[in-house]
Scaffold this motif. Structure first.
Motif, PDB file in Angstrom:
ATOM      1  N   THR A 182      20.322  23.831   7.401  1.00 23.30           N
ATOM      2  CA  THR A 182      20.992  24.542   6.303  1.00 23.30           C
ATOM      3  C   THR A 182      20.518  25.990   6.178  1.00 23.30           C
ATOM      4  OG1 THR A 182      19.336  23.746   4.722  1.00 23.30           O
ATOM      5  CG2 THR A 182      21.317  22.404   5.012  1.00 23.30           C
ATOM      6  N   PHE A 216      22.366  30.334   9.975  1.00 18.31           N
ATOM      7  CA  PHE A 216      23.730  30.824   9.821  1.00 18.31           C
ATOM      8  C   PHE A 216      24.277  31.247  11.181  1.00 18.31           C
ATOM      9  CE2 PHE A 216      21.741  31.153   5.748  1.00 18.31           C
ATOM     10  CZ  PHE A 216      22.743  30.919   4.819  1.00 18.31           C
ATOM     11  N   SER A 217      25.533  30.937  11.425  1.00 16.57           N
ATOM     12  CA  SER A 217      26.128  31.244  12.728  1.00 16.57           C
ATOM     13  C   SER A 217      26.414  32.726  12.900  1.00 16.57           C
ATOM     14  CB  SER A 217      27.428  30.445  12.916  1.00 16.57           C
ATOM     15  OG  SER A 217      28.355  30.751  11.887  1.00 16.57           O
TER      16      SER A 217
END
Length: 351
Positions: free
Chosen positions: A199, A202-203
């Motif tokens: 979580t 981040f992409s």
């Protein structure tokens, strides 16, 4: 009819065909005709199944739905299927049309994905006159050839660096130049990466975030970093076990990686190439999930050539990387051109 061209189904202009040839059946067969599988050319045999060019589609497993334009007088094994063009369609035009269909979206099966001709034969496609089809195929062939040429040039640069390493330092296992050697753990500090929750990753890159590395490349971006500087990273688990990459700057390393901090007399970039040639995956243990321990990596023997030579090699690599970056930029432009041509060709804007 849509616009100036007829709309038809794929099944109206082609025929699907399967084969039951298994790769194991080809062991003793030698000849002049190529036979292909999902990974490309398998070998040359003494028979062929198709007289004219056709389209091969990966039917089962990894790469399912991938399409390739196959040559005349060739064959496919059972993991592939044929799409054979009718007389009213040019095979090159059909290949580009089918590629645009993204056949992979038709796959079924969770463990081993597969697709069948019956699942996508009703896909709609535009059918211009045969002479226009050939013009479209020619334009896209030329654009594709430029892209493949640029990719080949980039691949040659990678080979150039590998050849330079061998020329300067020889085989790191055989050590033909008689360099002094040390245990990796005596001249480097090795640390396992840290656990991070999915979580937190981040992409897309965000201002103030840092690249997050696992066993093979950037996994994403996170709001903190665990290392800063120049380091080789070694993958320590699973299929990427023993994979080596070079990282510089601020970054976060996950628990799937080991970060190697070089001490005096070792250039980090040179060391990453050396470690890559050591086939570290051979040290992995564990059947279900092979892994590398820091203890095993500490005991790896490495060459210790003069620091000046290491730095010279690193300088050479950086120069090659500059050329490679320029070529990749050019490749990106060619790929954008290809997409633009594809769009214009199939929208009827060029012919």
């Amino acid at each position: 009819m849509i616009g100036k061209w007829e709309m038809v189904r794929l099944g109206d202009v082609s025929t699907g065909k399967v084969t039951n040839i298994a790769q194991k059946d080809l062991a003793d067969n030698e000849g002049e005709y190529p036979i292909y599988g999902a990974s490309g050319l398998i070998k040359h045999v003494d028979f062929y199944r198709e007289e004219q060019p056709y389209i091969g589609v990966v039917k089962d497993g990894a790469g399912v739905g991938r399409t390739t334009l196959m040559p005349a007088q060739s064959s496919l094994i059972g993991t592939m299927q044929y799409i054979l063009p009718n007389d009213n369609v040019d095979v090159g035009f059909l290949y580009y049309t089918v590629t645009r269909m993204n056949l992979a979206r038709f796959f079924t099966g969770a463990t081993i994905p597969h697709i069948y001709y019956k699942d996508y034969k009703n896909e709609q496609m535009l059918l211009p006159p045969l002479d226009v089809q050939k013009k479209i195929a020619d334009v896209l062939d030329r654009a594709t050839a430029l892209i493949e040429k640029r990719k080949a040039q980039i691949a040659k640069l990678d080979l150039l660096v590998k050849a330079k390493f061998v020329d300067m330092f020889g085989d790191p296992v055989l050590n033909p130049k008689g360099w002094n050697t040390e245990r990796l753990g005596d001249v480097c500090a090795l640390k396992s990466g840290k656990f991070i929750s999915a979580t937190e990753i981040f992409s897309e890159r965000i201002d103030g975030f840092f690249p997050c590395y696992g066993g093979n490349g950037v996994r994403g971006y996170v709001g903190r970093y665990s290392h800063e500087g120049d380091f080789p990273i070694i993958g320590r688990q699973g299929a990427l076990c023993g994979n080596v990459q070079y990282v510089r700057g601020k970054f976060y390393a996950t628990e799937h990686a080991v970060v190697v901090s070089a001490k005096a007399n070792l250039n980090a970039l040179w060391l990453s190439y050396l470690l890559d040639k050591k086939n570290l995956n051979q040290l992995a243990s564990g059947a279900a999930q092979p892994g590398l321990t820091v203890e095993k990596l500490n005991s790896v023997t490495i060459l210790m050539p003069p620091t000046e030579m290491q730095n010279g090699f690193a300088d050479f690599v950086r120069q090659v990387e500059k050329s490679k970056a320029q070529m990749q930029h050019g490749l990106g432009k060619l790929e954008l051109l290809y997409k633009s041509l594809m769009q214009k060709c199939f929208a009827g804007e060029m012919f």
